[in-house]
Design a protein around this motif. Sequence first.
Motif, PDB file in Angstrom:
ATOM      1  N   ALA A  25     -14.253  -9.992 -40.324  1.00 48.67           N
ATOM      2  CA  ALA A  25     -15.446  -9.460 -40.986  1.00 48.67           C
ATOM      3  C   ALA A  25     -16.658  -9.513 -40.059  1.00 48.67           C
ATOM      4  CB  ALA A  25     -15.731 -10.247 -42.261  1.00 48.67           C
ATOM      5  N   MET A  26     -16.720 -10.538 -39.212  1.00 46.28           N
ATOM      6  CA  MET A  26     -17.831 -10.653 -38.273  1.00 46.28           C
ATOM      7  C   MET A  26     -17.784  -9.566 -37.204  1.00 46.28           C
ATOM      8  SD  MET A  26     -19.715 -13.283 -39.181  1.00 46.28           S
ATOM      9  CE  MET A  26     -20.631 -13.650 -37.681  1.00 46.28           C
ATOM     10  N   ALA A  27     -16.587  -9.016 -36.967  1.00 44.26           N
ATOM     11  CA  ALA A  27     -16.415  -8.012 -35.915  1.00 44.26           C
ATOM     12  C   ALA A  27     -16.690  -6.607 -36.452  1.00 44.26           C
ATOM     13  CB  ALA A  27     -15.012  -8.106 -35.352  1.00 44.26           C
ATOM     14  N   TYR A  28     -17.789  -6.435 -37.137  1.00 42.72           N
ATOM     15  CA  TYR A  28     -18.124  -5.157 -37.785  1.00 42.72           C
ATOM     16  C   TYR A  28     -18.199  -4.002 -36.788  1.00 42.72           C
ATOM     17  CZ  TYR A  28     -20.748  -1.701 -40.491  1.00 42.72           C
ATOM     18  OH  TYR A  28     -21.155  -0.563 -41.126  1.00 42.72           O
ATOM     19  N   ARG A  29     -18.777  -4.251 -35.635  1.00 43.77           N
ATOM     20  CA  ARG A  29     -18.957  -3.191 -34.639  1.00 43.77           C
ATOM     21  C   ARG A  29     -17.621  -2.772 -34.027  1.00 43.77           C
ATOM     22  NH1 ARG A  29     -24.292  -2.539 -32.896  1.00 43.77           N
ATOM     23  NH2 ARG A  29     -23.582  -1.775 -30.865  1.00 43.77           N
ATOM     24  N   ILE A  30     -16.596  -3.591 -34.190  1.00 46.71           N
ATOM     25  CA  ILE A  30     -15.265  -3.269 -33.666  1.00 46.71           C
ATOM     26  C   ILE A  30     -14.407  -2.595 -34.731  1.00 46.71           C
ATOM     27  CG2 ILE A  30     -13.118  -4.236 -32.739  1.00 46.71           C
ATOM     28  CD1 ILE A  30     -14.782  -6.445 -31.454  1.00 46.71           C
ATOM     29  N   THR A  31     -14.434  -3.133 -35.947  1.00 46.22           N
ATOM     30  CA  THR A  31     -13.553  -2.640 -37.014  1.00 46.22           C
ATOM     31  C   THR A  31     -14.079  -1.399 -37.718  1.00 46.22           C
ATOM     32  OG1 THR A  31     -14.590  -4.051 -38.698  1.00 46.22           O
ATOM     33  CG2 THR A  31     -12.770  -4.996 -37.443  1.00 46.22           C
ATOM     34  N   GLY A  32     -15.405  -1.279 -37.818  1.00 43.12           N
ATOM     35  CA  GLY A  32     -15.978  -0.193 -38.596  1.00 43.12           C
ATOM     36  C   GLY A  32     -16.202  -0.614 -40.041  1.00 43.12           C
ATOM     37  N   ASN A  33     -16.867   0.218 -40.817  1.00 39.44           N
ATOM     38  CA  ASN A  33     -17.306  -0.162 -42.156  1.00 39.44           C
ATOM     39  C   ASN A  33     -16.172  -0.283 -43.174  1.00 39.44           C
ATOM     40  OD1 ASN A  33     -19.792  -0.548 -43.965  1.00 39.44           O
ATOM     41  ND2 ASN A  33     -18.600   0.960 -45.094  1.00 39.44           N
ATOM     42  N   THR A  34     -15.230   0.644 -43.157  1.00 31.97           N
ATOM     43  CA  THR A  34     -14.178   0.623 -44.173  1.00 31.97           C
ATOM     44  C   THR A  34     -13.335  -0.641 -44.089  1.00 31.97           C
ATOM     45  OG1 THR A  34     -14.028   3.048 -44.145  1.00 31.97           O
ATOM     46  CG2 THR A  34     -12.181   1.842 -45.114  1.00 31.97           C
ATOM     47  N   ILE A  35     -12.863  -0.975 -42.902  1.00 35.14           N
ATOM     48  CA  ILE A  35     -12.077  -2.194 -42.716  1.00 35.14           C
ATOM     49  C   ILE A  35     -12.923  -3.417 -43.057  1.00 35.14           C
ATOM     50  CG2 ILE A  35     -10.934  -3.670 -41.009  1.00 35.14           C
ATOM     51  CD1 ILE A  35      -9.992  -1.164 -39.596  1.00 35.14           C
ATOM     52  N   HIS A  36     -14.197  -3.382 -42.684  1.00 38.60           N
ATOM     53  CA  HIS A  36     -15.104  -4.487 -42.974  1.00 38.60           C
ATOM     54  C   HIS A  36     -15.192  -4.738 -44.479  1.00 38.60           C
ATOM     55  CE1 HIS A  36     -18.597  -7.132 -42.565  1.00 38.60           C
ATOM     56  NE2 HIS A  36     -19.165  -6.446 -43.550  1.00 38.60           N
ATOM     57  N   GLU A  37     -15.318  -3.684 -45.254  1.00 37.30           N
ATOM     58  CA  GLU A  37     -15.433  -3.844 -46.707  1.00 37.30           C
ATOM     59  C   GLU A  37     -14.117  -4.296 -47.336  1.00 37.30           C
ATOM     60  OE1 GLU A  37     -17.322  -0.834 -48.957  1.00 37.30           O
ATOM     61  OE2 GLU A  37     -18.950  -0.517 -47.526  1.00 37.30           O
ATOM     62  N   VAL A  38     -13.007  -3.763 -46.860  1.00 37.89           N
ATOM     63  CA  VAL A  38     -11.698  -4.170 -47.392  1.00 37.89           C
ATOM     64  C   VAL A  38     -11.442  -5.645 -47.096  1.00 37.89           C
ATOM     65  CG1 VAL A  38      -9.197  -3.869 -47.194  1.00 37.89           C
ATOM     66  CG2 VAL A  38     -10.694  -1.867 -47.250  1.00 37.89           C
ATOM     67  N   VAL A  39     -11.727  -6.045 -45.858  1.00 36.80           N
ATOM     68  CA  VAL A  39     -11.560  -7.445 -45.462  1.00 36.80           C
ATOM     69  C   VAL A  39     -12.477  -8.337 -46.289  1.00 36.80           C
ATOM     70  CG1 VAL A  39     -11.977  -9.111 -43.598  1.00 36.80           C
ATOM     71  CG2 VAL A  39     -10.736  -7.002 -43.127  1.00 36.80           C
ATOM     72  N   GLY A  40     -13.699  -7.863 -46.500  1.00 42.24           N
ATOM     73  CA  GLY A  40     -14.649  -8.629 -47.301  1.00 42.24           C
ATOM     74  C   GLY A  40     -14.168  -8.831 -48.724  1.00 42.24           C
ATOM     75  N   LEU A  41     -13.519  -7.813 -49.298  1.00 41.86           N
ATOM     76  CA  LEU A  41     -12.994  -7.917 -50.656  1.00 41.86           C
ATOM     77  C   LEU A  41     -11.878  -8.964 -50.731  1.00 41.86           C
ATOM     78  CD1 LEU A  41     -12.890  -6.918 -53.580  1.00 41.86           C
ATOM     79  CD2 LEU A  41     -11.322  -5.102 -52.821  1.00 41.86           C
ATOM     80  N   PHE A  42     -10.955  -8.922 -49.762  1.00 42.73           N
ATOM     81  CA  PHE A  42      -9.875  -9.918 -49.730  1.00 42.73           C
ATOM     82  C   PHE A  42     -10.433 -11.316 -49.476  1.00 42.73           C
ATOM     83  CE2 PHE A  42      -7.037  -6.247 -49.027  1.00 42.73           C
ATOM     84  CZ  PHE A  42      -6.019  -6.584 -49.912  1.00 42.73           C
ATOM     85  N   LEU A  43     -11.470 -11.396 -48.655  1.00 37.75           N
ATOM     86  CA  LEU A  43     -12.106 -12.682 -48.374  1.00 37.75           C
ATOM     87  C   LEU A  43     -12.714 -13.257 -49.651  1.00 37.75           C
ATOM     88  CD1 LEU A  43     -12.891 -14.751 -46.212  1.00 37.75           C
ATOM     89  CD2 LEU A  43     -14.948 -13.401 -45.769  1.00 37.75           C
ATOM     90  N   PHE A  44     -13.311 -12.393 -50.459  1.00 40.63           N
ATOM     91  CA  PHE A  44     -13.886 -12.822 -51.736  1.00 40.63           C
ATOM     92  C   PHE A  44     -12.803 -13.366 -52.672  1.00 40.63           C
ATOM     93  CE2 PHE A  44     -15.050 -11.564 -56.147  1.00 40.63           C
ATOM     94  CZ  PHE A  44     -16.049 -12.511 -56.331  1.00 40.63           C
TER      95      PHE A  44
END
Length: 226
Positions: free
Chosen positions: A22-41
Motif C-alpha cells: 500500500a505504501m508503494a502507491y507510485r509503483i502499483t497505481g491507484n486500483t491495486i492500492h485501493e484493493v490492497v487497502g480494502l484487504f488490509l482493512f
Amino acid sequence: MNRNIAIRLAVDLTMTILMLVAMAYRITGNTIHEVVGLFLFLLFIAHNTLNKRWYKAIAKGKYNIRRVLSITVNLLFVMSMVTIMISSLPISSDIFPFISVNNQMIWREIHVLTSYWAFLLMAVHIGMSWRTIISAVGKMSGITHTSRIRTITLRFIAVMIVVYGVQTSFEREMSYKLTIYNPFGWGDDDSTFRFLIDHLAIMGIYISGAHYVLKFVQRKKKASKK
C-alpha cells in the motif's frame, strides 16, 4: 505450536506485507492500492478480533512502564489505521467512486500523512512483540536452544539494517513525509526491489529500537528489585 498463535502470526505477516504494498502507491497505481487497502482493512478487523482479550484487559491489572508504552503504541496504531480507512472513502476513485465529498484534498492530506505514521507505529508494534515472534518462529523451525554465534550474527545484521535504514530515511525525507503533505509526490520513482529494501530497513530501525528499549526497561526493573 498453538494454532491461534500460528493464525495470528499469519494475519500479522500478511498485514505487514500489504502495508508495504500500500505504501508503494507510485509503483502499483491507484486500483491495486485501493484493493490492497480494502484487504488490509479486513485483516485489521481480523487482527483486532483475534486480540479482543487485550482490549478487555486494558483496565485490569497493574500498570508499569512496559505496559503503558505497549498500550500507548497499540492504541495510537489502532487510531491511525481507523483514520486511514475513514479518510480513504472520500478519495476513492475505483472501489467507492460513488462517495463524493467536498475538500477531497484535505482528506487526501490526512490519508497520506497518517499512512506514514501508521507505517512507523506498525514497526514499533512489531518490535514490542519481537520476543514473542522470535519464540514462535523458533518453535516452528525447531530451533529451541540459544547460540552465542547466532545471537552475535543476528545482532550484527540488525545493526547493519539500522545503519542503512537511517541513511535511507534521510534520502527519502521521512521526517518531511511525517509532517508535510506534498500533492506532487516525493519523487520515489525507483524499482520495486529498492523500495522494498529501503522500507524494510526503515522498519528495522523502529523494530530494533522498540525491542531494545523494552529490554532496557525490563533490566532496570529487575535491577531495582535486587
